[in-house]
Design an enzyme around this catalytic site. Sequence first.
Site, PDB file in Angstrom:
ATOM      1  N   HIS A   1      37.930  34.364  38.550  1.00 63.78           N
ATOM      2  CA  HIS A   1      39.089  34.906  37.833  1.00 63.78           C
ATOM      3  C   HIS A   1      39.367  36.361  38.199  1.00 63.78           C
ATOM      4  CE1 HIS A   1      38.816  31.373  35.143  1.00 63.78           C
ATOM      5  NE2 HIS A   1      40.069  31.643  34.863  1.00 63.78           N
ATOM      6  N   GLY A   2      38.340  37.140  38.462  1.00 68.05           N
ATOM      7  CA  GLY A   2      38.552  38.552  38.785  1.00 68.05           C
ATOM      8  C   GLY A   2      37.335  39.383  38.483  1.00 68.05           C
TER       9      GLY A   2
END
Length: 498
Positions: free
Chosen positions: A345-346
């Site tokens: 996701h990051g």
Amino acid sequence: MFCWLIAYPLGSLFIRIPASQPNFKHIFNVLVSTFFFIPVLRVPFGFVQLLASIFGTYFLAARIKGPNMPWIVFAFVMGHLTTNHAIRAMNETALETFEITGPQMIMTMKLTMFAWNVFDGRRPAEDLDKWQIQKRVTKYPTLLEFLGFSFYFPSILCGPYIDYASYMSLIDGSLFKTASGKAKIPSKRTIPNGRKRVAYRKMLSGLLFLGIFAVLNPKFHYGIFLTPWFLTLNLFQRITLLQLCGFVERCKYYASWTLSEGAIILTGYGFTGYDLSGESLWEGAANVRFLNIEFPPNFKVVLDSWNISTNVWLRECVYKRVTPKGKKPGFKSSVLTSLTSAFWHGIAFGYYLTFVFGAFVTTAARLCRAGFRPLVLPPPGAPTTTAKRVYDILGTVVTVLLVNYATMPFILLDLKDSLEGWRQFGWYGFWMVGSALVFFFAGGSQYLHRLQKQQEKSAESVGRIVDKKNEMSRTPGTPLVVPPLENAAAELLLKEQN
């Protein structure tokens, strides 16, 4: 929005390209995706970066024959994605700004899954499970086939991704011939009827979710937990408001995935056979099940119903692959899978808070189900009991409370804001999960196991008593009837014991 909506008529064009011309279908996918990224979304450099990941994966998977090939591809593609996540964070790019990391996340799942499918295609069939046998790649694709697969346009922006075997079954039409169904195909057409009806219902549903988000999100979002006004509410009001804000925040995901699903169905993908009445079913492209998220019986149902394609990817590319052969996945596998999801996701701390906490919730939920559920299950053939109904209601309430609590950092992202948000709710999620884990690891599991054994012995005793009473009261020559265990039998057991 333009890309989502124009994908509907483009999907109707795609499915009209005959299966005898597969190269035209591959080219169509590449051209439409190029149209999306360059003249419409204006991210030509991002498009080039997608090409870099695609070509890199294509040649790595073909040249590396050893067992480390999928992990090398995984490191290459995930490393590229993480670099762009870091650049976005350093530039402080707002989440509302479209750039390439969103589509690159979809591409990362697609390419790493392809690498594992190729690896499985090189292994003996007896070493594979059913899913791996169905999805393995035994014939390496041409470059055009791989580009068409990578740039399959209805899912290129927000998913769900499509694996290579499923893509090729769509291209050659075998998807419609091999899908199982109990009813006969009600049409001489190769393509089943009912596709447009289902697809445009999905479009209307997606637009409805988008409207709810647009109207309510300015007033009901996770950011209000950091405002002075929110501090004037008591704890009960805060927790109640959290549930509404969680639903509104999820509507943007419901909208994007449902709109994408409808466009995918129009291309023909998602067909899963026919029901008993002969109506075609199109459930294979679903990425979210709304009712299972908003009214979940347990946490596992939430995980299985949310971002479904990503869960399949995590299960097949991480959860099962990090588990040693011959052993069952455990807590270690769950944590590594959750960390991979956060990493994908990051790099924001909020993602890691959500997914690591989610791993603990999953463990606690599994222990609760194994410990408490057998105690409230009615005997086979007996009607459900009040205890079972109460258990189900409590399971839904607790799951909803934990889902909305756990996802708060996922939206707030910043570490300080996320911890402050949790503090505003009295850390209730940690108290719920923490107390459950302490109970089970401090001997609660053994205690509940003993209760289950006692209950089983009591049920066996009741069964013997009922059999004896039936034998004594029945007319000679009539068959023995064993009724379901009910309260009367339990009372009879107590009298016998007294």
